[in-house]
Design a protein around this motif. Structure first.
Motif, PDB file in Angstrom:
ATOM      1  N   PHE A   1       4.036  -0.485   7.991  1.00 18.07           N
ATOM      2  CA  PHE A   1       4.646  -0.163   6.732  1.00 18.07           C
ATOM      3  C   PHE A   1       5.148  -1.483   5.922  1.00 18.07           C
ATOM      4  N   ILE A   2       5.343  -1.658   4.909  1.00 19.16           N
ATOM      5  CA  ILE A   2       5.966  -2.872   4.498  1.00 19.16           C
ATOM      6  C   ILE A   2       6.959  -2.235   3.263  1.00 19.16           C
ATOM      7  N   MET A   3       8.022  -2.801   3.268  1.00 21.43           N
ATOM      8  CA  MET A   3       9.255  -2.348   2.370  1.00 21.43           C
ATOM      9  C   MET A   3       9.685  -3.626   1.724  1.00 21.43           C
ATOM     10  N   VAL A   4      10.555  -3.319   0.570  1.00 19.30           N
ATOM     11  CA  VAL A   4      11.217  -4.355  -0.384  1.00 19.30           C
ATOM     12  C   VAL A   4      12.521  -3.718  -0.715  1.00 19.30           C
ATOM     13  N   ALA A   5      13.663  -4.384  -0.578  1.00 25.05           N
ATOM     14  CA  ALA A   5      14.902  -4.003  -1.011  1.00 25.05           C
ATOM     15  C   ALA A   5      15.113  -4.916  -2.456  1.00 25.05           C
ATOM     16  N   ALA A   6      15.222  -4.293  -3.735  1.00 28.20           N
ATOM     17  CA  ALA A   6      15.307  -5.038  -4.758  1.00 28.20           C
ATOM     18  C   ALA A   6      15.607  -4.093  -6.136  1.00 28.20           C
ATOM     19  N   LYS A   7      15.900  -4.747  -7.312  1.00 28.04           N
ATOM     20  CA  LYS A   7      15.854  -3.581  -8.334  1.00 28.04           C
ATOM     21  C   LYS A   7      14.564  -3.241  -8.514  1.00 28.04           C
ATOM     22  N   ALA A   8      14.466  -1.831  -9.035  1.00 29.71           N
ATOM     23  CA  ALA A   8      13.198  -1.051  -8.779  1.00 29.71           C
ATOM     24  C   ALA A   8      11.948  -1.695  -9.815  1.00 29.71           C
ATOM     25  N   ASP A   9      12.210  -2.382 -10.761  1.00 28.48           N
ATOM     26  CA  ASP A   9      11.176  -3.182 -11.436  1.00 28.48           C
ATOM     27  C   ASP A   9      10.775  -4.439 -10.775  1.00 28.48           C
ATOM     28  N   ILE A  10      11.467  -5.080 -10.024  1.00 25.39           N
ATOM     29  CA  ILE A  10      11.340  -6.025  -9.135  1.00 25.39           C
ATOM     30  C   ILE A  10      10.557  -5.824  -7.746  1.00 25.39           C
ATOM     31  N   ALA A  11      11.026  -4.522  -7.308  1.00 28.38           N
ATOM     32  CA  ALA A  11      10.397  -4.232  -6.072  1.00 28.38           C
ATOM     33  C   ALA A  11       8.929  -3.635  -6.289  1.00 28.38           C
ATOM     34  N   GLU A  12       8.959  -3.081  -7.408  1.00 32.29           N
ATOM     35  CA  GLU A  12       7.382  -2.433  -7.767  1.00 32.29           C
ATOM     36  C   GLU A  12       6.390  -3.595  -7.945  1.00 32.29           C
ATOM     37  N   LYS A  13       6.889  -4.522  -8.654  1.00 34.94           N
ATOM     38  CA  LYS A  13       5.978  -5.771  -8.936  1.00 34.94           C
ATOM     39  C   LYS A  13       5.793  -6.441  -7.373  1.00 34.94           C
ATOM     40  N   ALA A  14       6.785  -6.729  -6.641  1.00 32.01           N
ATOM     41  CA  ALA A  14       6.506  -7.415  -5.407  1.00 32.01           C
ATOM     42  C   ALA A  14       5.739  -6.450  -4.420  1.00 32.01           C
ATOM     43  N   LEU A  15       5.790  -5.184  -4.473  1.00 29.95           N
ATOM     44  CA  LEU A  15       4.808  -4.457  -3.605  1.00 29.95           C
ATOM     45  C   LEU A  15       3.301  -4.259  -3.974  1.00 29.95           C
ATOM     46  N   ARG A  16       3.350  -4.596  -5.428  1.00 28.89           N
ATOM     47  CA  ARG A  16       2.060  -4.453  -5.935  1.00 28.89           C
ATOM     48  C   ARG A  16       1.352  -5.763  -5.326  1.00 28.89           C
ATOM     49  N   LEU A  17       1.991  -6.963  -5.426  1.00 25.30           N
ATOM     50  CA  LEU A  17       1.460  -8.007  -4.971  1.00 25.30           C
ATOM     51  C   LEU A  17       1.208  -8.227  -3.433  1.00 25.30           C
ATOM     52  N   ALA A  18       2.067  -7.482  -2.706  1.00 25.65           N
ATOM     53  CA  ALA A  18       2.098  -7.526  -1.352  1.00 25.65           C
ATOM     54  C   ALA A  18       1.044  -6.530  -0.975  1.00 25.65           C
ATOM     55  N   MET A  19       0.614  -5.260  -1.881  1.00 25.39           N
ATOM     56  CA  MET A  19      -0.522  -4.490  -1.413  1.00 25.39           C
ATOM     57  C   MET A  19      -1.928  -5.369  -1.654  1.00 25.39           C
ATOM     58  N   GLU A  20      -1.792  -6.079  -3.018  1.00 30.01           N
ATOM     59  CA  GLU A  20      -2.934  -6.980  -3.081  1.00 30.01           C
ATOM     60  C   GLU A  20      -3.101  -7.887  -1.962  1.00 30.01           C
ATOM     61  N   ARG A  21      -2.299  -8.633  -1.408  1.00 32.60           N
ATOM     62  CA  ARG A  21      -2.476  -9.516  -0.373  1.00 32.60           C
ATOM     63  C   ARG A  21      -3.192  -8.770   0.905  1.00 32.60           C
ATOM     64  N   ALA A  22      -2.259  -7.636   1.262  1.00 37.85           N
ATOM     65  CA  ALA A  22      -2.791  -6.971   2.295  1.00 37.85           C
ATOM     66  C   ALA A  22      -4.308  -6.448   2.253  1.00 37.85           C
ATOM     67  N   LYS A  23      -4.617  -6.195   1.230  1.00 36.60           N
ATOM     68  CA  LYS A  23      -6.106  -5.751   0.851  1.00 36.60           C
ATOM     69  C   LYS A  23      -7.145  -6.793   1.412  1.00 36.60           C
ATOM     70  N   MET A  24      -6.662  -7.822   0.897  1.00 38.70           N
ATOM     71  CA  MET A  24      -7.416  -9.070   0.954  1.00 38.70           C
ATOM     72  C   MET A  24      -7.559  -9.408   2.414  1.00 38.70           C
ATOM     73  N   ALA A  25      -6.459  -8.877   3.154  1.00 35.60           N
ATOM     74  CA  ALA A  25      -6.726  -9.381   4.528  1.00 35.60           C
ATOM     75  C   ALA A  25      -7.727  -8.678   5.247  1.00 35.60           C
ATOM     76  N   MET A  26      -8.233  -7.487   4.929  1.00 36.24           N
ATOM     77  CA  MET A  26      -9.300  -6.874   5.391  1.00 36.24           C
ATOM     78  C   MET A  26     -10.773  -7.370   4.996  1.00 36.24           C
ATOM     79  N   GLU A  27     -10.638  -8.008   3.880  1.00 37.52           N
ATOM     80  CA  GLU A  27     -12.168  -8.389   3.344  1.00 37.52           C
ATOM     81  C   GLU A  27     -12.230 -10.028   3.359  1.00 37.52           C
ATOM     82  N   ILE A  28     -11.236 -10.832   2.851  1.00 37.96           N
ATOM     83  CA  ILE A  28     -11.590 -12.308   2.455  1.00 37.96           C
ATOM     84  C   ILE A  28     -10.354 -12.917   2.772  1.00 37.96           C
TER      85      ILE A  28
END
Length: 628
Positions: free
Chosen positions: A377-404
């Protein structure tokens, strides 16, 4: 360090971008001073950026990424170094002809073709380092070639462009820039990506840097030259490492980038074999930490923050895998998340004890995220809107780790470990568009002939220095020295002792700097004057060092006044002979040690005013006449 065959087997590709400020009096497209000083700012300009489509209707991916940060930019201006042109409130003036002549000289020196008509373009700047969000860039040379250690290196392009602003402060949501250097003429020299090894990359950068210094028309000092390196291997992607200041370490950063890409490819292969997946769902975990002892999480909660996390199926152990010294896949993912304004991420391959997250909290996290034994798992502690944006970016990079391996622009992260960190996605091809406020610049035959007459050859200069010094080592040291143009200026006087000048510039300057002497404050013109006075016999060789020390202490004093005030004038000719005769009078010189002792005593008292070889000649002549 591996050999060429090893890097060839990896499909290694490497190219350089060398950026060098030119030493002109004025900026490239206005009459503001290009000679930097420390004048205080008098005006502030605040701006924001948003990504817009270029001429082809496409928005550059790096511009999109920077817009996500939602940062504001403040630009500090003073009236000597910045004007309305620099903040894009007035059209640019005609191009700086001095800068253009230097660019044409360099084009000739690299056997480049120069277009008959030069077309200034606008190149999008995405990091806020220009108030206009673009810099003007003009292609001056094409299809050049240089020889480095006997190998031909293709140089496809050279641009004459504007320098960006200097960073003062750089925070998550705010940056502050000094505009004094915006618009200073800058040369960008690009090589094809066919450099064969990290060691050769360093040699090529050194060769180009030497060529630039040989003009005597480039700025010196930290930040005046920057080397960007583009690196990739088979299966990887082009990575641009920005602004390597220390040429000596370039090969180490390239080696580490190769290792990083190798490790990321291994991780991708592992994750594919596991059928790993990245969840699209962000789960609110805030309630789990209602009575937590984690200071990091408590700090966020007290300021109105939340804790969100997501699941990575079959990622167990992969996020903690090392890709470079002190950096793991988790570091790569964290760099992306930080772009949203968080300080980092927490992931399951870390020791939860360092965050004071206890076993019951960890068990609840696993339950809420529906984790199995092989999941992470990955988690972030921050204000909700910032945490949502941070996790979206983290998800994007984690997906890349499987492909490119994502194509990225990276910056130096650790200068001791030679590692880099993510800055932004690599810019695409939508950054350039025509500069409609400037007419095309026509290059005349006379300009090209003048450039050819002033062309420079690094090889010829190296050969010339070897013949002057009779030492290959000293020639190489001078070739690498920033003092080479000054050496050439001083030794235009054919009668001056070239080795003496070289020893002062290469050795004595370093010793003076170690002693705390600010050699830079003397200035080249005053240094040249000191050597002129030495060559004219106005000061003795031994006085040159002392004169340099005093000149550094009194940067505004005339050299002639320093000599007079400190009694450093040379005693020579008839006056010296009279002094020696007077001091020798009545001395018993029958003992064979008498003369050497006399010379030692005399030089001890007058060493800054007397040339030793002249003294020996006078004594020999007086001794000979006394025996007759």
């Amino acid at each position: 360090m591996h050999d060429e065959a090893y890097y060839k087997s990896l499909g290694f590709m490497c190219g350089l971008e060398i950026h060098q400020r030119l030493a002109t009096a004025e900026k490239l497209f206005c009459s503001c001073s290009a000679i930097l000083d420390e004048l205080p700012p008098r005006h502030d300009v605040i701006r924001h950026q948003r990504a817009v489509a270029g001429e082809l209707g496409e928005i550059d991916r790096s511009a999109k990424f920077e817009e996500l940060k939602d940062r504001s930019f403040m630009y500090k201006l003073n009236d000597v170094h910045a004007c309305l042109v620099d903040i894009d409130e007035e059209p640019p003036h005609t191009i700086n002809r001095d800068a253009l002549e230097i660019a044409l000289q360099l084009a000739a020196s690299m056997e480049m073709k120069v277009p008959a008509e030069l077309e200034p373009m606008r190149k999008e700047v995405v990091d806020g380092s220009n108030p206009s969000a673009f810099q003007r860039s003009t292609l001056v040379g094409l299809n050049g070639r240089i020889s480095v250690n006997g190998n031909g290196i293709d140089v496809p392009s050279m641009f004459l462009e504007e320098e960006s602003a200097g960073i003062i402060k750089n925070a998550e949501s705010y940056a502050e820039y000094d505009t004094s250097r915006i618009g200073i003429p800058l040369i960008e020299i690009d090589t094809f990506p066919y450099i064969r090894t990290p060691k050769e990359a360093k040699s090529v950068a050194l060769h180009i840097g030497t060529l630039l210094r040989l003009t005597g028309l480039v700025q010196r000092g930290i930040g005046s030259i920057r080397q960007d390196v583009n690196v990739s291997i088979k299966g990887g992607s082009r990575i641009e490492i920005k602004g390597l200041q220390e040429l000596a370490d370039m090969d180490k950063y390239i080696e580490n980038e190769v290792v990083r890409q190798q490790k990321l490819l291994e991780i991708a292969k592992l994750l594919k074999s596991r059928n790993a997946e990245v969840s699209e769902s962000q789960i609110d975990l805030t309630e789990i930490f209602a009575s937590t002892e984690s200071k990091l999480i408590l700090s966020s909660l007290k300021s109105g923050g939340s804790v969100f996390g997501f699941k990575l199926k079959n990622f167990n152990g992969a996020i903690g895998m090392e890709v470079n010294p002190g950096r793991r896949l988790g570091s790569e993912i964290s760099d992306y998340a930080k772009m949203a304004g968080v300080k980092g991420i927490i992931h399951s391959d870390e020791d939860m004890g360092k965050y004071s997250i206890n076993e019951s909290e960890l068990a609840e996290i696993r339950k809420r995220l529906s984790l199995s034994d092989g999941d992470s798992f990955i988690m972030v502690a921050a204000k909700a809107d910032i945490a949502e944006k941070a996790l979206r970016l983290a998800m994007e990079r984690a997906k890349m780790a499987m492909e490119i391996i994502p194509p990225e622009t990276r910056a130096v992260d650790n200068r001791e470990l030679y590692t880099t960190r993510f800055m932004r996605p690599l810019p695409g091809g939508s950054r350039m568009y025509p500069e409609t406020d400037i007419k095309p610049i026509y290059v005349s035959d006379e300009m090209l002939v003048s450039a050819q007459e002033r062309r420079i050859s690094v090889e010829e200069e190296r050969s010339k220095l070897k013949s002057e010094f009779g030492s290959e080592d000293m020639a190489e040291r001078m070739m690498l020295s920033t003092e080479l143009p000054l050496y050439r200026e001083i030794t235009k006087n054919a009668s001056i002792d070239k080795q003496f000048v070289a020893n002062i510039l290469l050795q004595k300057f370093r010793e003076l700097q170690r002693d705390g002497v600010d050699v830079e404050s003397i200035g080249n013109e005053r240094i040249k004057q000191i050597f002129e006075m030495f060559s004219e016999g106005a000061v003795a060789k031994q006085a040159v060092e002392q004169l340099l020390r005093l000149a550094a202490k009194e940067p505004k004093a005339a050299i002639t006044e320093i000599i007079k005030a400190n009694a450093l004038g040379r005693i020579t000719g008839k006056k010296l002979e009279e002094m020696v005769s007077k001091e020798l009078k009545g001395k018993d010189l029958s003992d064979r040690n008498a003369l050497p002792l006399f010379i030692k005593s005399f030089m001890s008292e007058h060493r800054l005013n007397v040339d030793g070889s002249e003294l020996n000649g006078i004594i020999a002549r007086l001794s000979k006449s006394s025996k007759k």
